[in-house]
Design a protein around this motif. Sequence first.
Motif, PDB file in Angstrom:
ATOM      1  N   GLY A   8       0.856  -1.188   0.000  1.00  0.00           N
ATOM      2  CA  GLY A   8       0.000   0.000   0.000  1.00  0.00           C
ATOM      3  C   GLY A   8       0.890   1.235   0.000  1.00  0.00           C
ATOM      4  N   ALA A   9       1.961   1.167  -0.791  1.00  0.00           N
ATOM      5  CA  ALA A   9       3.042   2.149  -0.692  1.00  0.00           C
ATOM      6  C   ALA A   9       2.684   3.539  -1.182  1.00  0.00           C
ATOM      7  CB  ALA A   9       4.277   1.647  -1.439  1.00  0.00           C
ATOM      8  N   LYS A  10       1.494   3.684  -1.770  1.00  0.00           N
ATOM      9  CA  LYS A  10       1.134   5.017  -2.259  1.00  0.00           C
ATOM     10  C   LYS A  10       0.516   5.896  -1.188  1.00  0.00           C
ATOM     11  CE  LYS A  10       0.476   4.183  -7.119  1.00  0.00           C
ATOM     12  NZ  LYS A  10      -0.536   3.880  -8.128  1.00  0.00           N
ATOM     13  N   SER A  11       0.145   5.306  -0.077  1.00  0.00           N
ATOM     14  CA  SER A  11      -0.499   6.122   0.962  1.00  0.00           C
ATOM     15  C   SER A  11       0.526   7.053   1.594  1.00  0.00           C
ATOM     16  CB  SER A  11      -1.123   5.229   2.029  1.00  0.00           C
ATOM     17  OG  SER A  11      -0.150   4.855   2.983  1.00  0.00           O
ATOM     18  N   LYS A  36       4.281   2.198 -11.183  1.00  0.00           N
ATOM     19  CA  LYS A  36       5.078   3.151 -11.976  1.00  0.00           C
ATOM     20  C   LYS A  36       4.929   4.568 -11.437  1.00  0.00           C
ATOM     21  CE  LYS A  36       6.038   1.541 -16.640  1.00  0.00           C
ATOM     22  NZ  LYS A  36       5.114   0.853 -17.561  1.00  0.00           N
ATOM     23  N   GLU A  37       3.741   4.861 -10.937  1.00  0.00           N
ATOM     24  CA  GLU A  37       3.495   6.210 -10.419  1.00  0.00           C
ATOM     25  C   GLU A  37       4.357   6.526  -9.194  1.00  0.00           C
ATOM     26  OE1 GLU A  37      -1.167   5.860 -11.705  1.00  0.00           O
ATOM     27  OE2 GLU A  37      -0.694   6.527  -9.678  1.00  0.00           O
ATOM     28  N   LEU A  38       4.965   5.480  -8.630  1.00  0.00           N
ATOM     29  CA  LEU A  38       5.811   5.709  -7.449  1.00  0.00           C
ATOM     30  C   LEU A  38       7.262   6.028  -7.818  1.00  0.00           C
ATOM     31  CD1 LEU A  38       4.610   2.927  -5.001  1.00  0.00           C
ATOM     32  CD2 LEU A  38       4.695   5.375  -4.506  1.00  0.00           C
ATOM     33  N   THR A  40       8.956   8.558  -9.212  1.00  0.00           N
ATOM     34  CA  THR A  40       9.551   9.830  -8.773  1.00  0.00           C
ATOM     35  C   THR A  40       9.818   9.802  -7.270  1.00  0.00           C
ATOM     36  OG1 THR A  40       8.103  10.881 -10.383  1.00  0.00           O
ATOM     37  CG2 THR A  40       9.309  12.338  -8.913  1.00  0.00           C
ATOM     38  N   PHE A  41       8.833   9.256  -6.557  1.00  0.00           N
ATOM     39  CA  PHE A  41       8.992   9.155  -5.108  1.00  0.00           C
ATOM     40  C   PHE A  41      10.178   8.250  -4.753  1.00  0.00           C
ATOM     41  CE2 PHE A  41       8.031   6.708  -1.248  1.00  0.00           C
ATOM     42  CZ  PHE A  41       8.050   7.741  -0.322  1.00  0.00           C
ATOM     43  N   ALA A  42      10.282   7.126  -5.450  1.00  0.00           N
ATOM     44  CA  ALA A  42      11.368   6.176  -5.180  1.00  0.00           C
ATOM     45  C   ALA A  42      12.730   6.809  -5.478  1.00  0.00           C
ATOM     46  CB  ALA A  42      11.169   4.922  -6.022  1.00  0.00           C
ATOM     47  N   GLN A  43      12.785   7.510  -6.593  1.00  0.00           N
ATOM     48  CA  GLN A  43      14.037   8.158  -6.975  1.00  0.00           C
ATOM     49  C   GLN A  43      14.450   9.198  -5.929  1.00  0.00           C
ATOM     50  OE1 GLN A  43      16.319   7.534  -8.985  1.00  0.00           O
ATOM     51  NE2 GLN A  43      17.403   9.413  -9.508  1.00  0.00           N
ATOM     52  N   LEU A  56       7.283  -2.254  -6.936  1.00  0.00           N
ATOM     53  CA  LEU A  56       6.742  -3.542  -7.350  1.00  0.00           C
ATOM     54  C   LEU A  56       5.235  -3.455  -7.546  1.00  0.00           C
ATOM     55  CD1 LEU A  56       8.598  -5.653  -4.652  1.00  0.00           C
ATOM     56  CD2 LEU A  56       9.318  -5.319  -7.020  1.00  0.00           C
ATOM     57  N   GLU A  57       4.778  -4.151  -8.561  1.00  0.00           N
ATOM     58  CA  GLU A  57       3.348  -4.162  -8.865  1.00  0.00           C
ATOM     59  C   GLU A  57       2.639  -5.152  -7.936  1.00  0.00           C
ATOM     60  OE1 GLU A  57       2.329  -1.922 -10.928  1.00  0.00           O
ATOM     61  OE2 GLU A  57       0.224  -2.502 -10.765  1.00  0.00           O
ATOM     62  N   LEU A  58       1.614  -4.684  -7.260  1.00  0.00           N
ATOM     63  CA  LEU A  58       0.862  -5.569  -6.366  1.00  0.00           C
ATOM     64  C   LEU A  58      -0.591  -5.111  -6.316  1.00  0.00           C
ATOM     65  CD1 LEU A  58       0.691  -7.738  -4.022  1.00  0.00           C
ATOM     66  CD2 LEU A  58       1.128  -5.830  -2.465  1.00  0.00           C
ATOM     67  N   ASP A  59      -1.504  -6.049  -6.558  1.00  0.00           N
ATOM     68  CA  ASP A  59      -2.933  -5.767  -6.384  1.00  0.00           C
ATOM     69  C   ASP A  59      -3.393  -6.532  -5.149  1.00  0.00           C
ATOM     70  OD1 ASP A  59      -5.608  -5.407  -6.408  1.00  0.00           O
ATOM     71  OD2 ASP A  59      -5.907  -5.989  -8.518  1.00  0.00           O
ATOM     72  N   ILE A  60      -3.680  -5.803  -4.106  1.00  0.00           N
ATOM     73  CA  ILE A  60      -4.018  -6.440  -2.831  1.00  0.00           C
ATOM     74  C   ILE A  60      -5.321  -7.240  -2.954  1.00  0.00           C
ATOM     75  CG2 ILE A  60      -5.376  -4.576  -1.747  1.00  0.00           C
ATOM     76  CD1 ILE A  60      -2.579  -6.540  -0.006  1.00  0.00           C
ATOM     77  N   LEU A  61      -6.146  -6.901  -3.940  1.00  0.00           N
ATOM     78  CA  LEU A  61      -7.423  -7.608  -4.125  1.00  0.00           C
ATOM     79  C   LEU A  61      -7.274  -8.872  -4.978  1.00  0.00           C
ATOM     80  CD1 LEU A  61      -9.827  -4.572  -4.670  1.00  0.00           C
ATOM     81  CD2 LEU A  61      -9.447  -5.911  -2.590  1.00  0.00           C
ATOM     82  N   ASP A  62      -6.110  -9.029  -5.606  1.00  0.00           N
ATOM     83  CA  ASP A  62      -5.870 -10.232  -6.404  1.00  0.00           C
ATOM     84  C   ASP A  62      -5.181 -11.272  -5.513  1.00  0.00           C
ATOM     85  OD1 ASP A  62      -5.376 -12.092  -8.306  1.00  0.00           O
ATOM     86  OD2 ASP A  62      -4.049 -10.841  -9.537  1.00  0.00           O
TER      87      ASP A  62
END
Lengths: 243, 432
Positions: A8-11, A36-38, A40-43, A56-62
């Motif tokens: 949930g790294a976007k929160s 991918k949207e993360l 800039t933040f990661a950099q 990393l790509e993760l869908d918590i609902l999948d």
Amino acid sequence: MPYLLIIGAKSDIAKAIANKYAENGYDLYLAARNSKELETFAQDIRVKTDKKVECLELDILDFASHQDFYNNLNEKPEGVASAVGYLGDQTESQKEFNEAQTIINTNYTGVVSLLNVIASNFEARKSGFIIGISSVAGERGRQSNYTYGSAKAALSAYLSGLRNRLTASNVAVITVKPGFVDTQMTEDMDLPKALTATPQQVADDVYNAQVNGKNIIYTRWFWKWIMLIIKTIPEWKFKQLKL
Amino acid sequence: MSINSWGNYPKINNNSIKFNTIDDLKNQLKNHSEIIACGNNRSYGDSALSNNIIQVKPFNKFLDFDQKAGVLHIQAGVLLADIIKYFVPRGWFLKIVPGTKFITIGGAIASDVHGKNHHIDGCFSESTLEFSLMLPDGQIKLCSPSKNQDLFRATCGGMGLTGVILDAKISLRKINSKFISQTTIKTENLEDTFAAFEKYNSEKYNFAWIDCFARGKNLGRSIMTIGDFADDGQLDYIPSQKINIPFFLPNFTINKFTAGMFNKLYYYQTKQQISHQKLDLDAYFFPLDGIDNLNRVWGKSGFLQYQCILPKETAFVGLTELIECISRTKLGSHLSVLKKHGKANENYLSFPLEGYSLALDFKMNNGLFKHLDHLDQILQKYGGRIYLTKDARVSKQVFERGYPNIEKFRELRKKYKMSQKFNSLQSHRLGL
């Protein structure tokens, strides 16, 4: 350097935790949908701290994907922090079960699915820590957000059981119960300033709790006492309140 | 809620504008006029006050660091404090820092700030390799001393009046300690102080606290410090904790008696003529950052800072007259700072020129403006000028006399249609 996996790294709370742990020497896996949207933040963290940061790509609902997701991590993390959270729309969730289901599956079922996988790995190797961001909303159901609250209550109970199971294996489980926090989730709410924490304060509290071997923390600390009062109100009275 | 400047004077109602993306900002520029970008609200006067204020501080990502060249690429909202926090432990420091680290990169460029090493390393723009600037029509231009040179010269020191600075590449210096080895030299009068500046001109950092209450044979007595980074390999830097001033102190806290006493105490606490110390970089570069909301000690009515510079040819007589005037009226400040500067750069509105600058704090009160006008007259007589970043009141005429390149600046603003979009109280006051 050891890795921390943040789900949930976007929160905003997740981002503050990411900064805090990188500053304290951790490399990071940042997992979220549309990760991918993360970038800039990661950099930003990479440049500031010279640590490794992977998105990393993760869908918590999948749910079915969770085992593979974890298997695919080259180096397993030393710890994991779940900051998955979806407040949703309470009124909508009363009318449309879909919304209720999304709230429950995001805040509870999905987290259980992934943490089950991670917990087994930590248990087998006999080390690690698991940080679960729950909420004070899970302490007592209120009409304004009880779908979310009930999912967080379930999460708190799950973390408590997990701690009970993993203590023998030297794995720490930290339940974090934030009160009001100034984040995207609450940006439309009119929160009392004195009671509202910044994501950075929450991250500091989380880090200190983990380092000092705490089990359950409220953040900011005074929420422990606020919730004590709220829990003490007798149900016959509580049911009449507009909360 | 309205935004105030560091001096808490003047105060106006304004609309605060936030943006998340470049496109967002473009739209905001389209929809507003009378707009000015602001960083961390640390400029003292009215240079970042306008009807619409763009908040650049949240636009604060670190973008890249070239370890070999020591070049850091950051967005304009990054605070110097953050760069220091993350890079000192890795052995890097900013080439230029002003007296506070709580300013943004955008602000540092727009004010073309200088530090205690101006006589050697120049202004902030001298450590700025390039930056991107959003013009009134939303176009983004890359500016450097060689690319779009006119925009570079106008934007460095241009008080945000040329557009919105988005990101910049700056060059850092290598250090091998978080400590500064400092030497303190006590001087008896202005002649002595000038001699000390000449003598220690090749030292990396130097400046002096000057006692603006002392008169007669003591006029111009100072505590001068010189220093540079130690070389002990100790880089485990943690930003120092701050003391907070949680509310505005009553207006009478600072008056001519407390200020005079303070200056005497400060001067006499240094016993020896020459002494050596080793201190933390925060204590050396940013002594006043140690107290949060320090501006509240002057009370709610606010304060003004007056910083002026005189060319080296007239500096001695000019300063003598200025200090005499200040000590006579007893409006003088707690700590006044004197600094010898190196050559001026080619930016249109950058403040430093080869000579001596004097910075003073004054509490807002009724007689103050008249008093400062008087100082302006002395300044004008000796060919000096004031620092826009600290100014809230200078007259257009005094300002123009000090800045011979102002017409170039005005023409450029017209050419790029900046004057119809970017304005501050200060730009209106001075016709920038």
